[in-house]
Design a protein around this motif. Structure first.
Motif, PDB file in Angstrom:
ATOM      1  N   MET A   1     100.195  13.311 101.121  1.00  0.00           N
ATOM      2  CA  MET A   1     100.813  12.124 101.710  1.00  0.00           C
ATOM      3  C   MET A   1      99.709  11.212 102.240  1.00  0.00           C
ATOM      4  O   MET A   1      98.782  11.650 102.899  1.00  0.00           O
ATOM      5  CB  MET A   1     101.760  12.536 102.839  1.00  0.00           C
ATOM      6  CG  MET A   1     102.372  11.368 103.563  1.00  0.00           C
ATOM      7  SD  MET A   1     103.660  11.779 104.755  1.00  0.00           S
ATOM      8  CE  MET A   1     102.888  12.982 105.787  1.00  0.00           C
ATOM      9  N   GLY A   2      99.851   9.932 101.978  1.00  0.00           N
ATOM     10  CA  GLY A   2      98.885   8.963 102.455  1.00  0.00           C
ATOM     11  C   GLY A   2      99.542   7.945 103.367  1.00  0.00           C
ATOM     12  O   GLY A   2     100.718   7.635 103.217  1.00  0.00           O
ATOM     13  N   ILE A   3      98.771   7.464 104.319  1.00  0.00           N
ATOM     14  CA  ILE A   3      99.254   6.424 105.230  1.00  0.00           C
ATOM     15  C   ILE A   3      98.410   5.182 104.983  1.00  0.00           C
ATOM     16  O   ILE A   3      97.183   5.253 104.962  1.00  0.00           O
ATOM     17  CB  ILE A   3      99.163   6.873 106.690  1.00  0.00           C
ATOM     18  CG1 ILE A   3     100.091   8.067 106.929  1.00  0.00           C
ATOM     19  CG2 ILE A   3      99.508   5.718 107.626  1.00  0.00           C
ATOM     20  CD1 ILE A   3     100.002   8.658 108.314  1.00  0.00           C
ATOM     21  N   LYS A   4      99.100   4.071 104.792  1.00  0.00           N
ATOM     22  CA  LYS A   4      98.428   2.795 104.582  1.00  0.00           C
ATOM     23  C   LYS A   4      98.875   1.840 105.677  1.00  0.00           C
ATOM     24  O   LYS A   4     100.064   1.732 105.956  1.00  0.00           O
ATOM     25  CB  LYS A   4      98.795   2.207 103.220  1.00  0.00           C
ATOM     26  CG  LYS A   4      98.406   3.079 102.056  1.00  0.00           C
ATOM     27  CD  LYS A   4      98.856   2.465 100.753  1.00  0.00           C
ATOM     28  CE  LYS A   4      98.532   3.386  99.596  1.00  0.00           C
ATOM     29  NZ  LYS A   4      98.939   2.825  98.300  1.00  0.00           N
ATOM     30  N   LEU A  22     102.810   2.118 105.945  1.00  0.00           N
ATOM     31  CA  LEU A  22     103.554   2.871 104.933  1.00  0.00           C
ATOM     32  C   LEU A  22     103.090   4.319 104.895  1.00  0.00           C
ATOM     33  O   LEU A  22     101.900   4.599 105.036  1.00  0.00           O
ATOM     34  CB  LEU A  22     103.305   2.285 103.542  1.00  0.00           C
ATOM     35  CG  LEU A  22     103.564   0.804 103.339  1.00  0.00           C
ATOM     36  CD1 LEU A  22     103.054   0.381 101.976  1.00  0.00           C
ATOM     37  CD2 LEU A  22     105.039   0.524 103.479  1.00  0.00           C
ATOM     38  N   LYS A  23     104.031   5.218 104.673  1.00  0.00           N
ATOM     39  CA  LYS A  23     103.712   6.597 104.314  1.00  0.00           C
ATOM     40  C   LYS A  23     104.147   6.738 102.867  1.00  0.00           C
ATOM     41  O   LYS A  23     105.308   6.476 102.534  1.00  0.00           O
ATOM     42  CB  LYS A  23     104.457   7.598 105.197  1.00  0.00           C
ATOM     43  CG  LYS A  23     103.962   7.649 106.614  1.00  0.00           C
ATOM     44  CD  LYS A  23     104.667   8.721 107.407  1.00  0.00           C
ATOM     45  CE  LYS A  23     104.230   8.664 108.861  1.00  0.00           C
ATOM     46  NZ  LYS A  23     104.982   9.623 109.691  1.00  0.00           N
ATOM     47  N   VAL A  24     103.193   7.149 102.040  1.00  0.00           N
ATOM     48  CA  VAL A  24     103.439   7.227 100.600  1.00  0.00           C
ATOM     49  C   VAL A  24     103.142   8.645 100.125  1.00  0.00           C
ATOM     50  O   VAL A  24     102.138   9.250 100.514  1.00  0.00           O
ATOM     51  CB  VAL A  24     102.549   6.213  99.844  1.00  0.00           C
ATOM     52  CG1 VAL A  24     102.786   6.276  98.357  1.00  0.00           C
ATOM     53  CG2 VAL A  24     102.791   4.801 100.371  1.00  0.00           C
ATOM     54  N   GLU A  25     104.039   9.161  99.276  1.00  0.00           N
ATOM     55  CA  GLU A  25     103.856  10.475  98.688  1.00  0.00           C
ATOM     56  C   GLU A  25     104.125  10.371  97.193  1.00  0.00           C
ATOM     57  O   GLU A  25     105.226   9.961  96.793  1.00  0.00           O
ATOM     58  CB  GLU A  25     104.812  11.475  99.339  1.00  0.00           C
ATOM     59  CG  GLU A  25     104.554  12.911  98.966  1.00  0.00           C
ATOM     60  CD  GLU A  25     105.401  13.851  99.810  1.00  0.00           C
ATOM     61  OE1 GLU A  25     106.500  14.206  99.368  1.00  0.00           O
ATOM     62  OE2 GLU A  25     104.953  14.184 100.931  1.00  0.00           O
ATOM     63  N   ILE A  30     107.885   6.864 101.597  1.00  0.00           N
ATOM     64  CA  ILE A  30     108.791   7.784 102.291  1.00  0.00           C
ATOM     65  C   ILE A  30     109.066   7.356 103.732  1.00  0.00           C
ATOM     66  O   ILE A  30     109.967   7.884 104.378  1.00  0.00           O
ATOM     67  CB  ILE A  30     108.284   9.248 102.240  1.00  0.00           C
ATOM     68  CG1 ILE A  30     106.909   9.379 102.881  1.00  0.00           C
ATOM     69  CG2 ILE A  30     108.282   9.749 100.805  1.00  0.00           C
ATOM     70  CD1 ILE A  30     106.446  10.815 103.067  1.00  0.00           C
ATOM     71  N   ASP A  31     108.298   6.399 104.241  1.00  0.00           N
ATOM     72  CA  ASP A  31     108.540   5.834 105.567  1.00  0.00           C
ATOM     73  C   ASP A  31     107.826   4.491 105.617  1.00  0.00           C
ATOM     74  O   ASP A  31     106.792   4.304 104.972  1.00  0.00           O
ATOM     75  CB  ASP A  31     108.014   6.755 106.661  1.00  0.00           C
ATOM     76  CG  ASP A  31     108.532   6.384 108.043  1.00  0.00           C
ATOM     77  OD1 ASP A  31     109.536   5.643 108.143  1.00  0.00           O
ATOM     78  OD2 ASP A  31     107.919   6.820 109.041  1.00  0.00           O
TER      79      ASP A  31
END
Length: 105
Positions: A1-4, A22-25, A30-31
């Motif tokens: 999971m990455g946070i941008k 953003l939370k990206v998977e 995803i958020d």
């Protein structure tokens, strides 16, 4: 999971900005938090925020007195929700700014 996280200026004067987190998977959001902030009298104010903090995608309209009005937006796919939120703020930031400024008086 990455946070941008990033910020974009949306007015030529630099008094209005869009903050995105953003939370990206696996390429899927995803958020998210998409927030419009305006500067009045050298202070930044939250004006509009889109997020899914309460388990559903919604828009919070902020008021200078600290209250906020919540509007549920029925978009389940957060990739689409991100596009919706960013486009709404880009299209209507002047209106949101004027409403907030008027309530400050």
């Amino acid at each position: 999971m990455g946070i941008k996280e990033f910020t974009k200026l949306i007015s030529p004067e630099g008094e209005d900005r869009l903050r995105i987190k953003l939370k990206v998977e696996k390429g899927k959001v995803i958020d998210l938090v998409v927030q419009y902030e305006a500067r009045f009298k050298e202070k930044w104010h939250e004006v509009v925020r889109y997020d899914c903090a309460h388990g559903f995608f919604h828009r919070d309209i902020m008021h200078p007195n600290g209250e906020k009005t919540k509007y549920h937006i029925p978009i389940a796919n957060l990739n689409n929700a991100l596009l919706y939120a960013e486009q709404d703020i880009k299209d209507r930031w002047k209106w949101y700014r004027d409403r907030f400024k008027k309530e400050m008086k």
